[in-house]
Motif scaffolding. Sequence first.
Motif, PDB file in Angstrom:
ATOM      1  N   SER A 145     -31.033  -7.115  24.913  1.00  0.00           N
ATOM      2  CA  SER A 145     -32.385  -7.001  25.467  1.00  0.00           C
ATOM      3  C   SER A 145     -32.690  -8.073  26.510  1.00  0.00           C
ATOM      4  O   SER A 145     -33.590  -7.903  27.330  1.00  0.00           O
ATOM      5  CB  SER A 145     -33.420  -7.075  24.343  1.00  0.00           C
ATOM      6  N   VAL A 146     -31.948  -9.190  26.499  1.00  0.00           N
ATOM      7  CA  VAL A 146     -32.188 -10.252  27.488  1.00  0.00           C
ATOM      8  C   VAL A 146     -30.945 -10.496  28.349  1.00  0.00           C
ATOM      9  O   VAL A 146     -30.868 -11.488  29.069  1.00  0.00           O
ATOM     10  CB  VAL A 146     -32.617 -11.577  26.794  1.00  0.00           C
ATOM     11  N   LEU A 147     -29.980  -9.572  28.283  1.00  0.00           N
ATOM     12  CA  LEU A 147     -28.719  -9.778  28.997  1.00  0.00           C
ATOM     13  C   LEU A 147     -28.931  -9.879  30.507  1.00  0.00           C
ATOM     14  O   LEU A 147     -28.427 -10.804  31.163  1.00  0.00           O
ATOM     15  CB  LEU A 147     -27.751  -8.641  28.676  1.00  0.00           C
ATOM     16  N   LYS A 148     -29.675  -8.944  31.083  1.00  0.00           N
ATOM     17  CA  LYS A 148     -29.859  -8.954  32.540  1.00  0.00           C
ATOM     18  C   LYS A 148     -30.561 -10.230  32.996  1.00  0.00           C
ATOM     19  O   LYS A 148     -30.215 -10.811  34.032  1.00  0.00           O
ATOM     20  CB  LYS A 148     -30.660  -7.733  32.967  1.00  0.00           C
ATOM     21  N   SER A 149     -31.538 -10.676  32.230  1.00  0.00           N
ATOM     22  CA  SER A 149     -32.267 -11.892  32.573  1.00  0.00           C
ATOM     23  C   SER A 149     -31.354 -13.109  32.558  1.00  0.00           C
ATOM     24  O   SER A 149     -31.400 -13.955  33.460  1.00  0.00           O
ATOM     25  CB  SER A 149     -33.427 -12.081  31.600  1.00  0.00           C
ATOM     26  N   VAL A 150     -30.504 -13.198  31.552  1.00  0.00           N
ATOM     27  CA  VAL A 150     -29.584 -14.341  31.439  1.00  0.00           C
ATOM     28  C   VAL A 150     -28.568 -14.320  32.568  1.00  0.00           C
ATOM     29  O   VAL A 150     -28.293 -15.351  33.206  1.00  0.00           O
ATOM     30  CB  VAL A 150     -28.887 -14.338  30.063  1.00  0.00           C
ATOM     31  N   VAL A 151     -27.978 -13.158  32.838  1.00  0.00           N
ATOM     32  CA  VAL A 151     -26.969 -13.061  33.897  1.00  0.00           C
ATOM     33  C   VAL A 151     -27.575 -13.410  35.255  1.00  0.00           C
ATOM     34  O   VAL A 151     -26.957 -14.109  36.076  1.00  0.00           O
ATOM     35  CB  VAL A 151     -26.344 -11.652  33.914  1.00  0.00           C
ATOM     36  N   ALA A 152     -28.804 -12.930  35.521  1.00  0.00           N
ATOM     37  CA  ALA A 152     -29.454 -13.232  36.806  1.00  0.00           C
ATOM     38  C   ALA A 152     -29.667 -14.739  36.966  1.00  0.00           C
ATOM     39  O   ALA A 152     -29.437 -15.294  38.053  1.00  0.00           O
ATOM     40  CB  ALA A 152     -30.791 -12.492  36.889  1.00  0.00           C
ATOM     41  N   ARG A 153     -30.093 -15.406  35.929  1.00  0.00           N
ATOM     42  CA  ARG A 153     -30.308 -16.856  36.002  1.00  0.00           C
ATOM     43  C   ARG A 153     -28.995 -17.609  36.181  1.00  0.00           C
ATOM     44  O   ARG A 153     -28.912 -18.573  36.946  1.00  0.00           O
ATOM     45  CB  ARG A 153     -31.025 -17.341  34.749  1.00  0.00           C
ATOM     46  N   LEU A 154     -27.966 -17.168  35.464  1.00  0.00           N
ATOM     47  CA  LEU A 154     -26.665 -17.825  35.605  1.00  0.00           C
ATOM     48  C   LEU A 154     -26.101 -17.638  37.010  1.00  0.00           C
ATOM     49  O   LEU A 154     -25.532 -18.570  37.598  1.00  0.00           O
ATOM     50  CB  LEU A 154     -25.682 -17.269  34.568  1.00  0.00           C
ATOM     51  N   LYS A 155     -26.233 -16.446  37.557  1.00  0.00           N
ATOM     52  CA  LYS A 155     -25.736 -16.178  38.910  1.00  0.00           C
ATOM     53  C   LYS A 155     -26.451 -17.078  39.925  1.00  0.00           C
ATOM     54  O   LYS A 155     -25.826 -17.633  40.836  1.00  0.00           O
ATOM     55  CB  LYS A 155     -25.955 -14.707  39.253  1.00  0.00           C
ATOM     56  N   LEU A 156     -27.759 -17.260  39.741  1.00  0.00           N
ATOM     57  CA  LEU A 156     -28.527 -18.118  40.640  1.00  0.00           C
ATOM     58  C   LEU A 156     -28.086 -19.571  40.538  1.00  0.00           C
ATOM     59  O   LEU A 156     -27.937 -20.264  41.554  1.00  0.00           O
ATOM     60  CB  LEU A 156     -30.019 -17.984  40.312  1.00  0.00           C
ATOM     61  N   ARG A 157     -27.853 -20.021  39.304  1.00  0.00           N
ATOM     62  CA  ARG A 157     -27.442 -21.422  39.099  1.00  0.00           C
ATOM     63  C   ARG A 157     -26.013 -21.672  39.566  1.00  0.00           C
ATOM     64  O   ARG A 157     -25.678 -22.759  40.050  1.00  0.00           O
ATOM     65  CB  ARG A 157     -27.568 -21.784  37.615  1.00  0.00           C
ATOM     66  N   LEU A 158     -25.138 -20.676  39.428  1.00  0.00           N
ATOM     67  CA  LEU A 158     -23.742 -20.839  39.847  1.00  0.00           C
ATOM     68  C   LEU A 158     -23.605 -20.900  41.364  1.00  0.00           C
ATOM     69  O   LEU A 158     -22.654 -21.505  41.888  1.00  0.00           O
ATOM     70  CB  LEU A 158     -22.890 -19.685  39.316  1.00  0.00           C
ATOM     71  N   ALA A 159     -24.553 -20.301  42.075  1.00  0.00           N
ATOM     72  CA  ALA A 159     -24.415 -20.157  43.530  1.00  0.00           C
ATOM     73  C   ALA A 159     -24.237 -21.499  44.238  1.00  0.00           C
ATOM     74  O   ALA A 159     -23.548 -21.582  45.254  1.00  0.00           O
ATOM     75  CB  ALA A 159     -25.623 -19.412  44.082  1.00  0.00           C
ATOM     76  N   GLY A 160     -24.843 -22.527  43.754  1.00  0.00           N
ATOM     77  CA  GLY A 160     -24.754 -23.805  44.460  1.00  0.00           C
ATOM     78  C   GLY A 160     -23.705 -24.749  43.924  1.00  0.00           C
ATOM     79  O   GLY A 160     -23.658 -25.924  44.334  1.00  0.00           O
ATOM     80  N   MET A 161     -22.840 -24.309  43.014  1.00  0.00           N
ATOM     81  CA  MET A 161     -21.874 -25.228  42.381  1.00  0.00           C
ATOM     82  C   MET A 161     -20.582 -25.330  43.181  1.00  0.00           C
ATOM     83  O   MET A 161     -20.167 -24.388  43.856  1.00  0.00           O
ATOM     84  CB  MET A 161     -21.565 -24.760  40.951  1.00  0.00           C
ATOM     85  N   LYS A 162     -19.965 -26.493  43.088  1.00  0.00           N
ATOM     86  CA  LYS A 162     -18.675 -26.733  43.738  1.00  0.00           C
ATOM     87  C   LYS A 162     -17.538 -26.466  42.758  1.00  0.00           C
ATOM     88  O   LYS A 162     -17.735 -26.393  41.543  1.00  0.00           O
ATOM     89  CB  LYS A 162     -18.605 -28.178  44.231  1.00  0.00           C
TER      90      LYS A 162
END
Length: 796
Positions: A309-326
């Motif tokens: 029920s919260v899978l899409k929300s978690v994946v979207a947040r993780l994708k956003l946070r991963l975008a700026g990582m080295k």
Amino acid sequence: MAGSTTKTVFEIFQTMDYGPSNSTFSTAQSWLEQQDGSLGLFVEGKFAHPAGRQTRSLTDSMGRTVCSLMCAVEEDVSGSVSSAANSLKGWSELSCHQRAQPLLRMASALQRHSQCVSELCELSQSPCSPAALVRLAQYYAGWAQLRDTLIPDWTARGVVAVVGSDDCSLYSLWLKILPALAVGNTVVVVPGMPTAPPSLLLAQVFGEAGLPVGVLNVITGSDVSLGAKVAQNPNMAYMTFTGNKQDAEALCRQTAGLGVPVSLSLSLDSMCPFIIFESADIDSAVDGVMETVFKKRRECQWALYVQESVLKSVVARLKLRLAGMKSIPLQSEAHRALVDTAVQEAERQGATIIQPCPPPPSGTLYPPTLLCGVAPSCQAVVCPAPGPVLPLLSFRGPGEGVTLGNHSSHGQAASIWTEDLTLALETTKSLSVGSVWVNSLSVSDPSLSLSGRKNSGNCTDGGREGLYQFLRPSCSSPLPRSSPCALDYAGFGAAAAKASVPEGFDPASIPRSYSHFVAGRSCKADSGCSRAVLSPEGAVLAHCPDGGRKDVRNAVEAAIKAQPSWMKKSPSARAQSLYSLAGLLGQKRQPLVTSIQTQTGLSLEDANQEVDLSISRLYEWAARCDKDMCGVPLLPQSGSALSISEPVGVLGVVLPDSKSLLPLVSLLGAAVAMGNAVVMVPSEKYPLPALEFIQILQSSDLPGGVVSIISGGRDQLTQALANHSVIQAVWYWGSKEGCQFLQHTCSSPLKRLWLHCEGDGQKAGEGGLWSLPHPSLMEEMWRQAVVWKSVWIPTA
């Protein structure tokens, strides 16, 4: 004052300079310069640089040489163990207060040298907070002070070896060294390469803090095989290891048959579940993932389980946070190859790959990677790659989430995220792991016990419970030292000796044939074979089944079905079952007295005494069912913690020849009282009292499968117990060869071992230790029947 160079408080705060130090070194570089860049061995309270030794170079994260480390040889091993043995008597006979003082001074010295320790840990690529080491020293200084008051009737083991692999952390190494010292042992440390310089520095600081010469020795080598050489010294009493599973298996095989107990803490290879329920604070949970999972250096691997029920929300947040990582540096090219293989296999199986950038074609840099939609059987979940790779799986309800969390063959720790306290506590209880962090991650404190489950270890570190691996009951004897014998491990137990039948024997004259007890009912051996049971004079008394591997398999299958529900029964309900069993034993005492007397040749008085003690022992275990189950550690930070004892699971018990009934009842009571299921192998020499006891079990209200009794050849059944992956622990009384086989075999699959070597000429009635109602002996049985779970619940 004119001419004074003393700075004012204001000036110190303006510059933030360190105050004057009494030490001759203040930074890691100055300490390394004192050693001329070449670190020797720390023996007899000082550094030694014997000539003609090979060296290894240690490099930092940039590939620059930090220092060289000496590789110890047999002569150095002998010298370090002799030093520890010579200082053992003086150290162990000190008062508790006198032993506590060096640990307290060590904590103060660590605070003064915190900058040097921190810098050296960074240079060695073994990061560790000096504050954590200070807390560790202070905590075990307290236990050194209280050792005789709170842990009476236990004695130190003697000379202890603490061995670490190249990838273990400094904290995990010293989490074993300090408690061993606190309870009166002397220690020989064999650190891995990255932890060697900080360990040598800490040993020197410990010496300056007043630790007697020879109590702590540190030797370095080329690999973990140096630990096996240390164990071969006849003065060595105990060995404990922290690190990876491959080195642990090699160490166990190299030390099998030496008579040295070996305990293992294997957090490095563990796959830990990170479970996010729909009731969680999603932003906080995602913050926890990013802070812990994608760190440069991790002690364990993580798998992310998210409710649908919260899978899409978690994946979207993780994708956003991963975008700026080295990209994150891996330890070696070999690790890069493993990561590439794991990611490619997950992609072939249909996983969605989320990365901030494509991985470089070569080199040790790799971007943080999220594998969405992997299956539980995927290699990235079952055997995690050593890199910044996070597999993500979804689940529908809490029960399925717990099932996925327990799917791994590891059981080090788990992190669960929910704002529903009831769900958090139920999930905590159901997860088969040693530590559970609720809405938090990687909280560590010396007062919290760390007890690995399944393939994550077979001992407990930290807390009061972590002290007992370095102690033994003062009334018991240590495992006798020996030399390994030539043993065919593959064929062990294949040709079990059977009692010979006298010539002219008429099978029709046998008064009785006995059966096994499996799944709550009597049954014959799967093979259909039986063994003759002889009296002391050589007459055939009866036939008993000759059990084998299939019988053990059937018993374990019954135990798997029965143990979870038996464990969930309330302690008072388990107590009532044991009280009932003790009452039935009292009602049917006469057949057991006759069986003991006829089988073993004991006098009527001795047989009656053994039955009386057995009844008393069952009553005692029934009384203990609802006692000593958990504690509340006091922590130096906000939050609440629980330390909970839980059953080990399914136990295999091979009983001694010294007593025929009392050991069975004592060990059965200890195992069952704590919620375990047990598969018992009675004395090969005197099986009839145990088989007679089956009638009492049949009349009891113990659920079928909780207790199974299988008679037969001891070696054959020991081999079957050792190789069964579900059995979590083996308690063994038997031959030196049997002890060696178990030490060699039970490192994979990993089992908890409690080994006792009986003499070849052991006679019935000689086991006087079983008759002693000694508190420490009963406590040791209880501690062998439980594992510990630490639960951390943070507060604002």
